[in-house]
Structure formats: C-alpha cells, structure tokens
Scaffold this motif. Structure first.
Motif, PDB file in Angstrom:
ATOM      1  N   ASP A  34       0.789  -1.134  -0.084  1.00  0.00           N
ATOM      2  CA  ASP A  34      -0.022  -0.096   0.036  1.00  0.00           C
ATOM      3  C   ASP A  34       0.807   1.309  -0.017  1.00  0.00           C
ATOM      4  O   ASP A  34       0.526   1.982  -0.835  1.00  0.00           O
ATOM      5  N   ILE A  35       1.818   1.296   0.953  1.00  0.00           N
ATOM      6  CA  ILE A  35       2.646   2.436   1.059  1.00  0.00           C
ATOM      7  C   ILE A  35       3.358   2.561  -0.410  1.00  0.00           C
ATOM      8  O   ILE A  35       3.680   3.751  -0.708  1.00  0.00           O
ATOM      9  N   ALA A  36       4.109   1.504  -0.780  1.00  0.00           N
ATOM     10  CA  ALA A  36       5.101   1.645  -2.118  1.00  0.00           C
ATOM     11  C   ALA A  36       4.069   2.104  -3.346  1.00  0.00           C
ATOM     12  O   ALA A  36       4.461   3.252  -3.802  1.00  0.00           O
ATOM     13  N   ALA A  37       2.976   1.532  -3.497  1.00  0.00           N
ATOM     14  CA  ALA A  37       1.978   2.290  -4.435  1.00  0.00           C
ATOM     15  C   ALA A  37       1.861   3.807  -4.233  1.00  0.00           C
ATOM     16  O   ALA A  37       1.783   4.363  -5.333  1.00  0.00           O
ATOM     17  N   GLU A  38       1.359   4.360  -3.213  1.00  0.00           N
ATOM     18  CA  GLU A  38       1.430   5.695  -2.821  1.00  0.00           C
ATOM     19  C   GLU A  38       2.580   6.481  -3.074  1.00  0.00           C
ATOM     20  O   GLU A  38       2.295   7.497  -3.543  1.00  0.00           O
ATOM     21  N   LEU A  39       3.617   5.839  -2.724  1.00  0.00           N
ATOM     22  CA  LEU A  39       4.933   6.535  -2.809  1.00  0.00           C
ATOM     23  C   LEU A  39       5.419   6.374  -4.154  1.00  0.00           C
ATOM     24  O   LEU A  39       6.460   7.342  -4.556  1.00  0.00           O
ATOM     25  N   GLY A  40       5.134   5.393  -4.830  1.00  0.00           N
ATOM     26  CA  GLY A  40       5.798   5.550  -5.991  1.00  0.00           C
ATOM     27  C   GLY A  40       6.925   4.454  -6.396  1.00  0.00           C
ATOM     28  O   GLY A  40       7.965   5.085  -7.216  1.00  0.00           O
ATOM     29  N   VAL A  41       7.054   3.877  -5.466  1.00  0.00           N
ATOM     30  CA  VAL A  41       8.382   2.934  -5.203  1.00  0.00           C
ATOM     31  C   VAL A  41       8.198   1.688  -5.272  1.00  0.00           C
ATOM     32  O   VAL A  41       6.933   1.424  -4.985  1.00  0.00           O
ATOM     33  N   THR A  42       8.833   0.513  -5.030  1.00  0.00           N
ATOM     34  CA  THR A  42       8.687  -0.611  -4.917  1.00  0.00           C
ATOM     35  C   THR A  42       8.630  -1.030  -3.514  1.00  0.00           C
ATOM     36  O   THR A  42       9.236  -0.180  -2.435  1.00  0.00           O
ATOM     37  N   LYS A  43       8.089  -2.236  -3.061  1.00  0.00           N
ATOM     38  CA  LYS A  43       7.923  -2.590  -1.708  1.00  0.00           C
ATOM     39  C   LYS A  43       9.486  -2.837  -1.307  1.00  0.00           C
ATOM     40  O   LYS A  43       9.929  -2.382  -0.027  1.00  0.00           O
ATOM     41  N   ALA A  44      10.502  -3.485  -1.944  1.00  0.00           N
ATOM     42  CA  ALA A  44      11.958  -3.547  -1.701  1.00  0.00           C
ATOM     43  C   ALA A  44      12.307  -2.280  -1.323  1.00  0.00           C
ATOM     44  O   ALA A  44      13.316  -2.573  -0.213  1.00  0.00           O
ATOM     45  N   SER A  45      12.275  -1.342  -1.725  1.00  0.00           N
ATOM     46  CA  SER A  45      12.617   0.064  -1.324  1.00  0.00           C
ATOM     47  C   SER A  45      12.545   0.338   0.153  1.00  0.00           C
ATOM     48  O   SER A  45      13.232   0.868   0.582  1.00  0.00           O
ATOM     49  N   LEU A  46      11.178   0.007   0.635  1.00  0.00           N
ATOM     50  CA  LEU A  46      10.665   0.430   1.709  1.00  0.00           C
ATOM     51  C   LEU A  46      11.569  -0.245   2.985  1.00  0.00           C
ATOM     52  O   LEU A  46      11.833   0.209   3.816  1.00  0.00           O
TER      53      LEU A  46
END
Lengths: 195, 195
Positions: A34-46
């Motif tokens: 959810d966060i990744a989609a909103e931030l425009g990055v991939t889950k791995a980056s988080l």
DNA sequence: GTCTATAGGTGGATAGAC
DNA sequence: GTCTATCCACCTATAGAC
C-alpha cells in the motif's frame, strides 16, 4: 546531513503514509505494498528504510507521541486557563476526525494483542504521557479553584483519555465529527466550577 | 430441527471461536485457518457454514447484539434502581475484560474502514441499541428523581457508551480489569443525586 | 537508495469426491 | 457435512544488480 540528505525526508514520507493508513484501516490492514504504491516505489525500497513492519510501527508510535508532546507544550504556552487547556486537548482528537482519521493509538489499542512487544510498550507509554499531562492540568487547576472535580487527578485523567478515545472511534464509525464534539463538550463542562 | 440437527451447533461453535478471536485480535487478524485449527476441521468445512468471512462477521455482530439485548432485559427485570442498572451495564464491559477480551464492537469500530458495508451498518445498529436503552434509563431515572444530570439523555447516553468502550480497550492494553472498574465507578458516581 | 526477482508463507474461496 | 486438492492474490522479507 552527512550523507544521503534526503534519507530522512523519504523516511518521513513513508511514516506519513503509514500513519494515515493506520488511522483509517489499522496496523494489520495495511501493507508495504500500500505504501509503495502511494509513494511510487517498490516494496523492496521500503525495506531499506524500515527493515521490518514492526520496526516501522514502533517508530510510528514514537513519532506520534513526539507530535503530541509538542502539541501539549503548545497548549501550555498558549493559555493558563485549565478549562481552555482541556478544550484544546479535546480539540486534538476532533482535528483527527476532521481529517477523516481516528487517533492512531486508539486504533492500535484495539489491535493490542497482535502487536509486537515493543509496539505494545510504546503504546502504553503514549497513554501514560496523556494521563500525566492531564493529571497536572487537573491538579493545578483545582488547586487554583478553576476546576471542579473530586477524586484523584490521575483517575480523572484516565477517565478523560478513555472517554475521548472511545468517542473518537465511535464518531468515526458514524462519519460524524460533530458527534465527538458534542460528547467532548458534555464531558468537559462537568469540570467547570459552580458559580 | 427438521434436518441436520447439529448444524446449528457447529455454526454456533464457529461463531464462539470467531467471536473470541475478534475480541482478542480483531476482525482482520483472524482467519478461517485459525478457527479450523481450533475446531479440528479443515478450512473448506467452514465455508459450508459461512461461505464468506464477511457473512460470518455480520452474523457475529447480530448475535452479539442479541446477547446484549438479553442482558439488558435481564437488568431491567432484576432491578428498578437506575443507578443499579447503570452499574450492571458497566459490569457487562468488566466481565468481558475478566475473560481476557475486549468488547467485540469496540474492536470492530477501530477497523470500521475495512469492514464490508453490512458489517458497518450492523455495528452502528449495535451502538444505537446501547444508546437507546441507556437513554431510557437516564430519562426515567431523572424523572423519578433518582439520577442527577443535565442535558439530553441521548447525548449523555452517547458519553457513557464512548467512555466505557474507550476504558474497556485501554484497560485491555494494560491487562488490568481493575483499571476499567475504577474508571467506570468514577463515571457513574457523577449521576448519583446530591444528598 | 532503488530496482528486479524471488522465496516462503498465508489469506479467502471453490470444485468435486466421499 | 467434511474431506483433499487447488487457485490466485497477497503478505513480509531477502539477495543481489545497478
């Protein structure tokens, strides 16, 4: 500041999004996706910024408490009238509702049994902080003859936190901030000195 | 009774387990797998009784409300003293804590945004039922001169529900039912007529 | 710091045998 | 009513290239 100057900024944005998701869906109902989609990055980056979800949740509570402490300091600086302080304290909960959210820690308390121990501890600490500030306002306000109540300030403080947290969540279910505001007003007017 | 005489019994056991899981972990943090493991059947079997989790959750709230209504009828039958009625009402929340649970609907209110619409509606209906019963107790109690409060009974009823729900969840986070009991007592003694 | 790719697990739900 | 088997979506998390 030394290296990667925008590191903090990204972390904060992650926390901002996570915070809003907790306040609207709960801790167990949001994902890195959810966060990744909103931030425009991939889950791995988080995972670079927050290796585990439990760690993210822990930081979230710590930051939420720090924000609260700043708000309480602001209230203390802005007025000396204990009734005004209590009203402004209740306004903190009202503002959350006007942003279409619930109190982050109220939500987390409902999920208490599923939280990792560090988050459980941080959550209780948050409530302790609320309680202590209210107890001081109540005690000194009564001492000055500007508040009217019986019993121990700490116990009354606990009643206030409980009532406002409960009213916050129920009003959210009705999508009606006014419902909270009326309840809070009803609660606080009991503390006005008898004329 | 006509066919499959133990159908209802199995459904009830499923609901019993699901209810406890909601009251300790929340709606979004329990799974068919959890229930199946505890009941000693497979997940697929559960879908025979409750095709969807949303349907199960909806039935859960309906049953929880029916149980509440029975408890309220019991209180009405057991005493005419409004203060006693309020105390026994608060005891319902205390009993939940002594069973190491939170109020089912309090928990669900924190997850409101993630619930399917039928559950959202049933949840609000549950709070409405609580409110209405309390409003009658408050109104008639004041009329009889045995309760002391100002403002509209409905608004005071909302304050009571909010405060007890909030105190219930926070006391659960501290694993301390006594914490709830002291808060409830503090709340209710404000309604005693001045001597 | 961010990416691709993937691991290893669990979620709710369905088909069809018994 | 309960089972096995399976589907597909999603979850948190890690490895390693860029």
């Amino acid at each position: 500041m030394e290296k990667s100057t925008n590191n903090q900024s990204t972390s904060q944005r992650i926390l901002d999004i996570a915070e809003r998701l907790v306040q609207t869906r709960g801790y167990n109902s949001f994902s890195y996706g959810d966060i990744a989609a909103e931030l425009g990055v991939t889950k791995a980056s988080l995972h670079y910024h927050f290796p585990s979800k439990g760690g993210l949740g822990h930081r979230l509570i710590e930051r939420y408490e720090a924000t609260l402490l700043a708000a309480l300091a602001d209230i203390d600086q802005g007025t000396n009238d204990p009734i005004s302080k209590l009203r402004r304290y209740a306004d903190l909960y009202a503002t959350v509702l006007h942003n279409n959210r619930m109190c982050c820690c109220g939500v987390l308390s409902a999920e208490y049994g599923t939280l990792p121990p560090p988050m459980q501890e941080a959550l209780r600490h948050y409530f302790d902080v609320n309680e202590r500030w209210l107890a001081v306002v109540l005690d000194s306000g009564r001492e000055a003859g500007r508040l009217n109540f019986e019993r121990e300030p700490v116990e009354v403080a606990r009643l206030l936190v409980s009532s406002l947290e409960g009213a916050n969540m129920i009003a959210y279910s009705y999508g009606d901030p006014k419902r909270f505001e009326r309840t809070a007003e009803l609660l606080l007017e009991a503390f006005e000195p008898k004329t």
